[in-house]
Design an enzyme around this catalytic site. Structure first.
Site, PDB file in Angstrom:
ATOM      1  N   GLU A 180       0.805  -1.236   0.000  1.00  0.00           N
ATOM      2  CA  GLU A 180       0.000   0.000   0.000  1.00  0.00           C
ATOM      3  C   GLU A 180       0.838   1.286   0.000  1.00  0.00           C
ATOM      4  O   GLU A 180       0.728   2.091   0.940  1.00  0.00           O
ATOM      5  CB  GLU A 180      -0.961   0.026   1.193  1.00  0.00           C
ATOM      6  CG  GLU A 180      -2.047  -1.021   1.142  1.00  0.00           C
ATOM      7  CD  GLU A 180      -3.097  -0.829   2.250  1.00  0.00           C
ATOM      8  OE1 GLU A 180      -3.118   0.245   2.891  1.00  0.00           O
ATOM      9  OE2 GLU A 180      -3.889  -1.753   2.459  1.00  0.00           O
ATOM     10  N   GLU A 382      -5.393  -8.500   1.082  1.00  0.00           N
ATOM     11  CA  GLU A 382      -6.074  -8.091   2.323  1.00  0.00           C
ATOM     12  C   GLU A 382      -7.535  -7.806   2.013  1.00  0.00           C
ATOM     13  O   GLU A 382      -7.853  -7.166   1.006  1.00  0.00           O
ATOM     14  CB  GLU A 382      -5.500  -6.791   2.916  1.00  0.00           C
ATOM     15  CG  GLU A 382      -4.141  -6.919   3.529  1.00  0.00           C
ATOM     16  CD  GLU A 382      -3.622  -5.589   4.065  1.00  0.00           C
ATOM     17  OE1 GLU A 382      -4.435  -4.708   4.450  1.00  0.00           O
ATOM     18  OE2 GLU A 382      -2.390  -5.426   4.073  1.00  0.00           O
TER      19      GLU A 382
HETATM   20  O1  IFM Z   1      -4.207  -2.582   9.170  1.00  0.00           O
HETATM   21  C1  IFM Z   1      -4.138  -2.092   7.865  1.00  0.00           C
HETATM   22  C2  IFM Z   1      -2.982  -2.735   7.136  1.00  0.00           C
HETATM   23  O2  IFM Z   1      -1.773  -2.515   7.783  1.00  0.00           O
HETATM   24  C3  IFM Z   1      -2.874  -2.182   5.733  1.00  0.00           C
HETATM   25  N1  IFM Z   1      -4.136  -2.267   5.047  1.00  0.00           N
HETATM   26  C4  IFM Z   1      -5.300  -1.769   5.724  1.00  0.00           C
HETATM   27  C5  IFM Z   1      -5.405  -2.379   7.103  1.00  0.00           C
HETATM   28  C6  IFM Z   1      -6.658  -1.846   7.837  1.00  0.00           C
HETATM   29  O3  IFM Z   1      -6.586  -0.473   7.994  1.00  0.00           O
END
Ligand code: IFM
Length: 482
Positions: A180, A382
């Site tokens: 990210e 994710e």
């Molecule tokens: O916890 C975060 C993660 O570190 C990166 N993506 C989003 C998640 C939720 O905010």
């Protein structure tokens, strides 16, 4: 100690049962800084996040990640949880300050040994390791030299990738270079609500370019180390729409936000160029367009897979307004000519994010439409939601809103990519729940629980939630391959 939570947990409800294609991989994800704790153990150096968290007012309730889930001292227990869950793969990150406490130079043997053992334990449990090299914990000396505003940080990251590739390259199934870069750029350098706390707004764009360059240099370094596993990047994608589609200003700023949240990170990796904005927005990405073609050639090194994180869609309205959430008050947003608008038609998560699974299909459709022919196999690296879960007196955590969220989102993604689906053509190979366990949720501290496993942050007892049992049941329901 793991509490016994298998009694009377309910995993059936009004949510759909996702139909899994043959060979589709299911996993769970975490990140080093969010779970490990042990920040002073094994020769680990300080990170930019340690320094940021120590600043009064930066993290909700003054929380720090010094202990977090204490995973650093509890690997056998956590791997046992993963084994019992039955996941095919586990995504974790390697803390750069454990391996290179100064951000450069020779590897710290104790740091490498920690991940070496973790990887061996995973493999012994039949779980494929997916290692992320950068999940936001920049070594503090590099942060002090400008962090991602400094091109040298990208070069140091390439060296770090070579060190880890040499040590673990024979056993890692998949590598994610950078996680990210959009969040680091926007929250960390643009709005100041994440480390390093800079409020540079559009002057943050060099941080995006240098993370992308770091990604490309890491791809080259891993390939030079002849790692056995596939290599990709993880971008978070949020489909953006204007609050009022008949308002030219809303439409214009939605396009701008789509560019700075999604396209400036995906286009250069997959197409080898930064996007152009129309009309009056055209000059806003000048800092990126100034990058030499040689950098873009590095950034667009062919990948074995593309990692996509999906949480929620974004709605943009013209007009300024500071944003306030458990993630902090982004006061700097008030200086921008647009703001984030609400989604009153959807229920929300603990973070206030809209629960809108059909937009997951939109995200995949946009990936297909924008990058068809250039998009390698995709993994959802994710997907998850925070809710204020509690352990009942019975010892059970009935997080049915999370089960509903995960089931509907996985279902929506699989429906979108199936033959005849709206994102047909995207080669979706797997999905990782965020997160294996409740953890340190950055500026929101411990206030946002994303885990399949509940963590009591006083006692560190782990209690699998209903969502853990739901995923375990889904995994076990798959036909066994001979
Ligand atoms: O916890 C975060 C993660 O570190 C990166 N993506 C989003 C998640 C939720 O905010």
């Amino acid at each position: 100690m793991t509490a016994d939570s298998t009694l009377s947990v309910q995993t059936e409800g009004p949510w759909p049962v996702p139909v899994l294609p043959e060979g589709f991989s299911l996993g769970a994800a975490t990140a080093a800084y969010q779970i490990e704790g042990g920040t002073r153990d094994g020769g680990r150096g300080p990170s930019g996040w340690d320094a940021f968290a120590a600043l009064p007012g930066s993290i909700l309730n003054g929380d720090t990640a010094d202990v977090a889930c204490d995973h650093y001292h509890r690997v056998p227990e956590d791997v046992a949880l993963l084994k019992d869950l039955g996941v095919d793969a586990y995504r974790f990150s390697v803390a750069w300050p454990r391996i290179q406490p100064e951000g450069s130079g020779p590897a710290n043997a104790a740091g490498l040994a920690f991940y070496d053992r973790l990887v061996d334990d995973l493999l012994a449990a039949g779980i494929a390791p997916m290692a992320t090299l950068y999940h936001w914990d920049t070594p503090l000396p590099l942060e002090h030299s400008g962090g991602w505003l400094n091109r040298a940080t990208a070069e140091r990251f390439g060296e770090f990738a070579a060190v880890v590739g040499d040590a673990l390259g024979d056993r890692i199934d998949k590598w994610v270079t950078v996680n990210e870069p959009a969040t680091v750029t926007l929250n960390g350098y643009g709005l100041g609500i994440h480390a390093p706390g800079k409020e540079l707004l559009f002057d943050a764009l060099p941080a995006a370019h240098h993370q992308l360059l770091a990604h490309g240099l890491a791809v080259q370094a891993l390939r030079a180390a002849s790692v056995a596993g596939g290599i990709g990047i993880t971008n978070v994608h949020s489909p953006v729409s204007p609050a009022d589609p008949s308002s030219p200003a809303d439409v214009l700023y939605a396009e701008l936000f789509d560019a700075v949240h999604n396209r400036i990170f995906a286009d250069p990796v997959l197409l080898g160029r930064y996007p152009q904005l129309p009309g009056e927005l055209a000059g806003m990405l000048d800092a990126l367009h100034a990058a030499p073609q040689t950098d873009l050639d590095v950034i667009s090194e062919p990948l074995d897979f593309y990692g996509l994180n999906y949480y929620a869609p974004t709605r943009i309205a013209a007009g300024s307004g500071a944003e306030s959430s458990p993630d902090g008050i982004a006061a700097a947003m008030a200086a921008l000519p647009f703001r984030l608008a609400d989604w009153p038609e959807y229920p929300t998560t603990g973070f206030g994010w809209p629960v809108a699974p059909e937009h997951f299909g939109t995200a995949l459709e946009q990936m297909r439409d924008r990058y068809a022919g250039h998009l390698p196999p995709v993994y959802i690296t994710e997907n998850g939601a925070s809710f204020p879960d509690e352990v009942a007196d019975s010892g059970v955590v009935q997080d049915h809103r999370r089960v509903d969220f995960l089931a509907r989102h996985l279902h929506s993604a699989l429906e979108a990519v199936k033959p005849g689906g709206r994102a047909e053509g995207v080669d979706l190979r797997g999905w990782f729940a965020w997160s294996l366990m409740d953890n340190f949720e950055w500026a929101a501290g411990y206030s946002q629980r994303f885990g399949l496993v509940h963590v009591d942050f006083d006692t560190l007892v782990r209690t699998p939630k209903a969502s853990y049992h739901w995923l375990r049941g889904l995994i076990r329901s798959r036909p066994r391959t001979p």
